[in-house]
Design a protein around this motif. Structure first.
Motif, short mmCIF file in Angstrom:
data_model
loop_
_atom_site.label_atom_id
_atom_site.label_comp_id
_atom_site.label_asym_id
_atom_site.label_seq_id
_atom_site.Cartn_x
_atom_site.Cartn_y
_atom_site.Cartn_z
N ARG A 112 19.16 -18.63 13.50
CA ARG A 112 19.48 -18.45 12.09
C ARG A 112 18.76 -17.22 11.55
NH1 ARG A 112 18.29 -24.80 10.62
NH2 ARG A 112 19.95 -25.68 11.93
N PRO A 113 19.38 -16.48 10.64
CA PRO A 113 18.74 -15.26 10.11
C PRO A 113 17.36 -15.51 9.51
CG PRO A 113 21.05 -15.32 9.50
CD PRO A 113 20.75 -16.65 10.14
N LYS A 114 17.19 -16.68 8.86
CA LYS A 114 15.90 -16.96 8.24
C LYS A 114 14.81 -17.15 9.27
CE LYS A 114 13.73 -19.98 4.82
NZ LYS A 114 13.89 -21.16 3.93
N ASP A 115 15.18 -17.63 10.48
CA ASP A 115 14.17 -17.88 11.51
C ASP A 115 13.60 -16.59 12.06
OD1 ASP A 115 14.66 -20.57 11.18
OD2 ASP A 115 16.11 -20.69 12.82
N TRP A 116 14.43 -15.57 12.24
CA TRP A 116 13.91 -14.33 12.83
C TRP A 116 13.68 -13.22 11.82
CZ3 TRP A 116 17.63 -10.47 12.28
CH2 TRP A 116 18.96 -10.91 12.11
N MET A 117 14.08 -13.47 10.54
CA MET A 117 13.78 -12.49 9.50
C MET A 117 12.66 -12.97 8.59
SD MET A 117 17.65 -11.32 8.42
CE MET A 117 17.21 -9.80 7.63
N GLY A 118 12.44 -14.28 8.57
CA GLY A 118 11.35 -14.82 7.78
C GLY A 118 11.70 -15.08 6.33
N ILE A 119 12.82 -14.58 5.86
CA ILE A 119 13.23 -14.78 4.47
C ILE A 119 14.72 -15.12 4.44
CG2 ILE A 119 11.49 -13.25 3.47
CD1 ILE A 119 13.61 -11.06 3.32
N HIS A 120 15.13 -15.75 3.34
CA HIS A 120 16.54 -16.08 3.15
C HIS A 120 17.19 -14.98 2.32
CE1 HIS A 120 20.23 -18.16 2.27
NE2 HIS A 120 19.98 -18.08 0.96
N ILE A 121 18.23 -14.39 2.86
CA ILE A 121 18.96 -13.33 2.17
C ILE A 121 20.31 -13.88 1.72
CG2 ILE A 121 19.95 -11.02 2.35
CD1 ILE A 121 17.93 -10.37 4.48
N PRO A 122 20.53 -14.05 0.42
CA PRO A 122 21.82 -14.56 -0.05
C PRO A 122 22.96 -13.62 0.33
CG PRO A 122 20.17 -14.62 -1.80
CD PRO A 122 19.59 -13.81 -0.68
N GLY A 123 24.07 -14.19 0.72
CA GLY A 123 25.24 -13.41 1.05
C GLY A 123 25.51 -13.25 2.53
N LEU A 124 24.55 -13.62 3.38
CA LEU A 124 24.77 -13.53 4.81
C LEU A 124 25.88 -14.48 5.26
CD1 LEU A 124 21.17 -13.17 6.29
CD2 LEU A 124 22.91 -11.40 5.97
N GLY A 125 26.01 -15.62 4.56
CA GLY A 125 27.08 -16.55 4.89
C GLY A 125 28.45 -15.96 4.63
N VAL A 126 28.56 -15.13 3.58
CA VAL A 126 29.84 -14.48 3.28
C VAL A 126 30.21 -13.53 4.42
CG1 VAL A 126 31.05 -13.00 1.64
CG2 VAL A 126 29.39 -14.67 0.81
N ILE A 127 29.21 -12.77 4.90
CA ILE A 127 29.46 -11.85 6.01
C ILE A 127 29.86 -12.63 7.26
CG2 ILE A 127 28.43 -10.08 7.48
CD1 ILE A 127 26.61 -9.34 5.16
N LEU A 128 29.18 -13.76 7.50
CA LEU A 128 29.51 -14.58 8.67
C LEU A 128 30.94 -15.10 8.60
CD1 LEU A 128 28.72 -16.10 11.25
CD2 LEU A 128 27.87 -17.96 9.79
N VAL A 129 31.36 -15.61 7.43
CA VAL A 129 32.72 -16.13 7.26
C VAL A 129 33.74 -15.02 7.47
CG1 VAL A 129 34.34 -17.11 5.59
CG2 VAL A 129 32.03 -18.04 5.78
N PHE A 130 33.45 -13.84 6.91
CA PHE A 130 34.37 -12.71 7.05
C PHE A 130 34.52 -12.31 8.51
CE2 PHE A 130 35.08 -8.11 7.35
CZ PHE A 130 36.27 -7.99 6.65
N VAL A 131 33.40 -12.25 9.23
CA VAL A 131 33.45 -11.85 10.64
C VAL A 131 34.18 -12.89 11.47
CG1 VAL A 131 32.03 -11.45 12.70
CG2 VAL A 131 31.36 -10.45 10.50
N VAL A 132 33.93 -14.17 11.20
CA VAL A 132 34.59 -15.24 11.96
C VAL A 132 36.11 -15.22 11.72
CG1 VAL A 132 34.84 -17.74 12.18
CG2 VAL A 132 32.56 -16.72 12.08
N VAL A 133 36.51 -15.09 10.44
CA VAL A 133 37.94 -15.08 10.13
C VAL A 133 38.62 -13.86 10.73
CG1 VAL A 133 39.62 -14.93 8.26
CG2 VAL A 133 37.65 -16.45 8.04
#
Length: 222
Positions: free
Chosen positions: A41-62
């Protein structure tokens, strides 16, 4: 003060609702990141939660799904997957219905929600905005002597509920507005009217359209 307060509301209410809807959608997509394995998960290796990464993930998956299923091999895999789903008792009913509606509405070759019309509803002396959904089923079409079309009459201010109707094509009036403009007009309860189209040459911008009124039973149920 009342006039100034109302003016301020007209600025902040639409903006606040827009931000709330966007925040809700982004939050729902970001929650999909929890489906990833721990450590990836991005938070595990970045150390912080960045809002909007889920939108990028959905866009890439679709987008990736569309690329993979655009070829013959991908279409065969989709067909195999649909055959598996269609063998599951409850899932096949839900999936089949949703897929049929989505294919009809989203298909470029379909006519669903491509035209905004006016139809007589709920009685012969009233008109409302409706959307053409296509031709009626053959079982229905063969019962009529004249050409009929299937329309969806949305309710306001919630257009997700409404009425499915089969009406005479001759008793409908096609509107010179886009589906988006007509939908905004319905949602706003007639407050947000579409911008008038520029008149062509010396013709008036709007010509009255006369249609013979079809006898309608005014004693509608409840």
């Amino acid at each position: 003060m009342k006039r100034y307060f109302v003016t301020g509301l007209l600025i902040w209410v639409p903006l606040g609702i827009t931000l709330w809807v966007i925040s809700t959608l982004v939050g729902a997509m970001d929650s999909l990141l929890l489906l990833l394995p721990e450590g990836s998960r991005p938070k595990d290796w970045m150390g912080i939660h960045i809002p909007g990464l889920g939108v990028i993930l959905v866009f890439v998956v679709v987008l990736t799904t569309g690329l993979l299923t655009a070829n013959i091999l991908g279409q065969r895999l989709v067909k195999f997957w649909e055959e598996v789903l269609n063998r599951i008792p409850v899932v096949k009913s839900i999936y089949g219905s949703v897929k049929q509606v989505s294919d009809t509405v989203l298909s470029d070759s379909g006519q669903a929600f491509r035209k905004a019309l006016m139809v007589r509803f709920p009685h012969g002396d009233a008109w409302t905005v409706a959307f053409m959904t296509g031709a009626p089923a053959p079982e229905l079409a063969c019962k009529f002597d004249e050409e009929h079309i299937a329309v969806y009459v949305p309710t306001t201010p919630n257009p997700t509920s409404g009425y499915f109707m089969v009406v005479k094509k001759a008793d409908t009036i096609e509107l010179d507005m886009s589906v988006d403009e007509a939908l905004k007009y319905v949602i706003s309860m007639g407050v947000v009217a579409p911008a008038p189209r520029p008149a062509v040459a010396a013709e008036p911008a709007c010509k009255p359209v006369i249609r013979p009124k079809t006898p309608v039973d005014h004693n509608l149920p409840g």
